[in-house]
Design a protein around this motif. Structure first.
Motif, mmCIF file in Angstrom:
data_model
loop_
_atom_site.group_PDB
_atom_site.id
_atom_site.type_symbol
_atom_site.label_atom_id
_atom_site.label_comp_id
_atom_site.label_asym_id
_atom_site.label_seq_id
_atom_site.Cartn_x
_atom_site.Cartn_y
_atom_site.Cartn_z
ATOM 1 N N GLN A 185 14.147 3.062 -9.232
ATOM 2 C CA GLN A 185 14.975 4.189 -8.800
ATOM 3 C C GLN A 185 14.282 5.036 -7.738
ATOM 4 O OE1 GLN A 185 13.877 3.716 -11.878
ATOM 5 N NE2 GLN A 185 13.050 5.598 -12.793
ATOM 6 N N GLN A 186 12.971 4.793 -7.520
ATOM 7 C CA GLN A 186 12.257 5.511 -6.467
ATOM 8 C C GLN A 186 12.351 4.801 -5.116
ATOM 9 O OE1 GLN A 186 8.571 6.903 -9.296
ATOM 10 N NE2 GLN A 186 8.247 7.080 -7.091
ATOM 11 N N VAL A 187 13.005 3.656 -5.085
ATOM 12 C CA VAL A 187 13.137 2.897 -3.842
ATOM 13 C C VAL A 187 14.580 2.979 -3.361
ATOM 14 C CG1 VAL A 187 12.876 0.665 -2.715
ATOM 15 C CG2 VAL A 187 11.299 1.333 -4.551
ATOM 16 N N LEU A 188 14.761 3.494 -2.154
ATOM 17 C CA LEU A 188 16.090 3.605 -1.552
ATOM 18 C C LEU A 188 16.231 2.506 -0.508
ATOM 19 C CD1 LEU A 188 15.225 6.537 -2.607
ATOM 20 C CD2 LEU A 188 16.992 7.386 -1.072
ATOM 21 N N GLN B 173 18.166 2.003 -5.485
ATOM 22 C CA GLN B 173 19.230 2.893 -5.022
ATOM 23 C C GLN B 173 19.736 2.389 -3.671
ATOM 24 O OE1 GLN B 173 19.016 7.172 -5.671
ATOM 25 N NE2 GLN B 173 16.920 6.928 -6.419
ATOM 26 N N GLN B 174 21.009 2.059 -3.622
ATOM 27 C CA GLN B 174 21.599 1.525 -2.401
ATOM 28 C C GLN B 174 22.079 2.677 -1.516
ATOM 29 O OE1 GLN B 174 21.612 -1.692 -1.514
ATOM 30 N NE2 GLN B 174 20.544 -2.224 -3.421
ATOM 31 N N VAL B 175 21.545 2.722 -0.308
ATOM 32 C CA VAL B 175 21.894 3.776 0.650
ATOM 33 C C VAL B 175 22.620 3.120 1.823
ATOM 34 C CG1 VAL B 175 21.037 5.653 2.087
ATOM 35 C CG2 VAL B 175 19.831 5.050 -0.021
ATOM 36 N N ILE C 170 6.848 10.222 -5.260
ATOM 37 C CA ILE C 170 7.941 10.450 -4.321
ATOM 38 C C ILE C 170 8.678 9.133 -4.115
ATOM 39 C CG2 ILE C 170 6.747 12.315 -3.112
ATOM 40 C CD1 ILE C 170 6.271 10.317 -0.808
ATOM 41 N N SER C 171 9.894 9.229 -3.636
ATOM 42 C CA SER C 171 10.682 8.032 -3.359
ATOM 43 C C SER C 171 10.332 7.496 -1.977
ATOM 44 C CB SER C 171 12.175 8.352 -3.435
ATOM 45 O OG SER C 171 12.530 8.790 -4.733
ATOM 46 N N ILE C 172 10.712 6.264 -1.736
ATOM 47 C CA ILE C 172 10.485 5.654 -0.428
ATOM 48 C C ILE C 172 11.791 5.015 0.035
ATOM 49 C CG2 ILE C 172 9.607 3.521 -1.493
ATOM 50 C CD1 ILE C 172 7.800 3.217 1.002
ATOM 51 N N MET C 173 12.181 5.316 1.246
ATOM 52 C CA MET C 173 13.407 4.767 1.835
ATOM 53 C C MET C 173 13.026 4.046 3.118
ATOM 54 S SD MET C 173 16.950 6.730 2.931
ATOM 55 C CE MET C 173 16.160 7.910 4.025
ATOM 56 N N GLN D 220 0.825 -1.208 0.000
ATOM 57 C CA GLN D 220 0.000 0.000 0.000
ATOM 58 C C GLN D 220 0.862 1.263 0.000
ATOM 59 O OE1 GLN D 220 -2.126 -0.999 3.606
ATOM 60 N NE2 GLN D 220 -4.010 -1.519 2.475
ATOM 61 N N ALA D 221 1.943 1.234 0.766
ATOM 62 C CA ALA D 221 2.833 2.399 0.829
ATOM 63 C C ALA D 221 3.519 2.636 -0.511
ATOM 64 C CB ALA D 221 3.872 2.200 1.929
ATOM 65 N N LEU D 222 3.938 1.568 -1.171
ATOM 66 C CA LEU D 222 4.584 1.706 -2.482
ATOM 67 C C LEU D 222 3.608 2.265 -3.514
ATOM 68 C CD1 LEU D 222 6.616 -1.635 -2.578
ATOM 69 C CD2 LEU D 222 7.556 0.670 -2.394
ATOM 70 N N GLU D 223 2.375 1.817 -3.453
ATOM 71 C CA GLU D 223 1.367 2.322 -4.382
ATOM 72 C C GLU D 223 1.121 3.811 -4.150
ATOM 73 O OE1 GLU D 223 -1.265 2.554 -7.445
ATOM 74 O OE2 GLU D 223 0.083 0.888 -6.947
#
Length: 515
Positions: free
Chosen positions: A386-389, A407-409, A353-356, A343-346
């Motif tokens: 690329q929107q997922v950190l 994206q690796q953080v 926006i991105s999600i980390m 649900q959060a990803l949707e």
């Protein structure tokens, strides 16, 4: 004893009464032969010391307000008691600083009026208690919250120039009672000692700006771009943390990244939750009283959906902003449920926006299956990778292979001879100096620092060139169009010279006037 010019006898008597807790008129004082003894002087210097200690503690109390929500959470985990301890901290600190400041002002006024400094035993006892409380506070800070010492270092970059002007002003005002004491005292050795100490302190203060550095002492055209905002668990000052409402409120604050925490239910459904227990942010004690203290991952998704994840926000009021919510927001908050990662990803995809996120708990025996379940949800969600950190360190190489677009953080600084260059780091704001931030920026490494709530801290990091900050107060930082202050070096130099010259003139005037 003759009254000094400008000090009426009733005023002197009143001051003596407040300081000594005795109603002694000037005539009675003369008959009794009351004079300031060495013991009285010792108590005055102790009062001065206590005042400066409480003043320093007030400064620290204001600094640690940025991180006090973490302290509230820590106390809740230990005692299962939720309270905004920052309010208690400010009340106690205000009482201590007010008491010691009033006593010090009384003592200085008595000295100017030529009255004896006979501190009453009640004041002596209270001063000792004040000193013990402040000492205990500093000791506790050093033992349980040592990182706040590093916060103090950063705060000096924000306040250093203005603290310098304030201290110079305060020490300059001390010239009047000092001059009065020197002209009245018959102890030549003590007079010379105090005068030398005062001169040494003032010279050190006049030269202090040589050692003051701040990233905000720069030209306007050198100011880096405003850091991007990362919503810490969404917008937790405006909505229950780690809920869809919190995500949408964060979007309204123009955040670029929604930061959250993910756990995996007993039946393999990733969901948003920070704590390892559900007691703080849900009504699990009412719904499942016998299972309330179990790890969040011990519940299946069906059970988790039965929990209320919003009413606690209205009842416990974790932030003062809860009181100002509209009726509609209160109603919406009360209806919040624990959201799944899907649900959060949707919601993040729809809001662009991105999600980390971090994956908890790292020490769980099934952590690899948690990673697999989380990756599966991400890949099936359709969100651009690329929107997922990705923050978790566990099984990172596996994640890179299965989802190379993420994206690796990294939650650490770069190492020497790093095989693969870091592109994104996520660190506590205390862990990086302004010089390191600038160096990372030159090397094209994105730096996100957490948790930054206060405008003064945001201003320092903005001037330092940080890429983004994780914040609870996105609604506050959103409105900042400029750092709180920005001074060209030439302007600061002029202010420094003017302040020092004015101080010297005032000190000379005080000594000449009271001669």
């Amino acid at each position: 004893m003759a009254d000094p010019a400008g000090c009426c006898r009733p005023c002197a008597t009143c001051l003596l009464c407040l300081y000594s807790c005795q109603w002694i008129t000037a005539k009675k004082e003369k008959k009794k032969g009351l004079r300031t003894t060495k013991c009285d002087c010792s108590w005055f210097f102790f009062l001065l010391l206590v005042f400066f200690l409480t003043l320093v503690w007030l400064y620290f109390a204001i600094i640690i307000l940025n991180d006090f929500h973490n302290f509230n959470e820590f106390i809740f985990k230990q005692r299962k008691l939720w309270l905004d301890w920052s309010l208690l901290l400010l009340i106690v600190t205000a009482m201590l600083i007010t008491y010691s400041a009033v006593l010090l002002v009384l003592a200085l006024c008595l000295q100017l009026c030529g009255q004896p400094l006979k501190l009453h035993c009640v004041h002596k006892t209270l001063l000792i208690l004040t000193a013990l409380v402040v000492a205990a506070a500093f000791t506790g800070l050093g033992i349980k919250w040592a990182e706040e010492w590093r916060s103090a270092r950063i705060s000096l970059q924000a306040t250093g120039p203005f603290l310098h002007f304030g201290i110079v002003g305060g020490m300059t005002l001390l010239a009047w009672p000092l001059a009065s004491f020197i002209y009245r005292s018959r102890n030549t050795g003590l007079k010379v000692f105090l005068l030398l100490v005062y001169c040494a302190v003032m010279i050190a203060l006049y030269l202090a700006p040589l050692g003051i550095t701040s990233p905000c002492i720069m030209e306007e055209n050198q100011l880096p771009p405003k850091p991007a905002l990362v919503g810490h668990r969404g917008a937790p000052m405006l909505a229950p943390e780690n809920t869809l409402m919190s995500l949408h409120k964060a979007v309204d604050c123009d955040v670029e990244v929604f930061e959250t925490d993910v756990m995996v239910s007993a039946d393999g459904v990733p969901f948003l939750m920070h704590d390892e227990e559900l007691t703080r942010t849900t009504n699990v004690q009412a719904v499942f009283p016998e299972r309330a203290t179990l790890n969040s991952t011990a519940f299946n998704w069906t059970d988790l959906q039965r929990l209320d994840a919003g009413s606690w926000f209205l009842e416990k009021r974790p932030f003062p902003t809860v009181q100002s919510l509209s009726a509609g927001d209160r109603d919406q908050a009360a209806k919040q449920r624990i959201p799944s990662l899907e649900q959060a990803l949707e919601a993040a995809k729809q809001s662009n926006i991105s999600i980390m996120f971090d994956l908890r708990p790292e020490n769980h025996s099934d952590y690899q299956s948690f990673v697999n379940a989380t990756l599966q949800v991400i890949l099936e969600s359709g969100i651009p990778l690329q929107q997922v950190l990705w923050l978790p360190d566990g099984f990172r190489e596996q994640v890179k292979q299965q989802a190379p677009g993420l994206q690796q953080v990294y939650g650490r600084k770069r190492l020497q001879n790093e095989k693969e260059p870091l592109l994104h780091v996520n660190l506590p704001y205390q862990d990086m100096s302004s010089e390191e931030i600038r160096q990372y920026r030159r090397d094209n490494i994105s730096v996100n620092l957490y948790v930054v709530n206060m405008p003064w801290l945001f201003s320092v990091l903005w001037c330092s060139g940080v890429s983004s900050v994780t914040t609870n107060a996105c609604q506050v930082l959103k409105e900042m169009k400029h750092p709180i202050w920005l001074l060209p070096s030439s302007t600061y130099l002029m202010m420094w010279i003017v302040a020092d010259c004015a101080s010297i003139l005032v000190i000379l005037w005080a000594f000449l006037l009271l001669k």
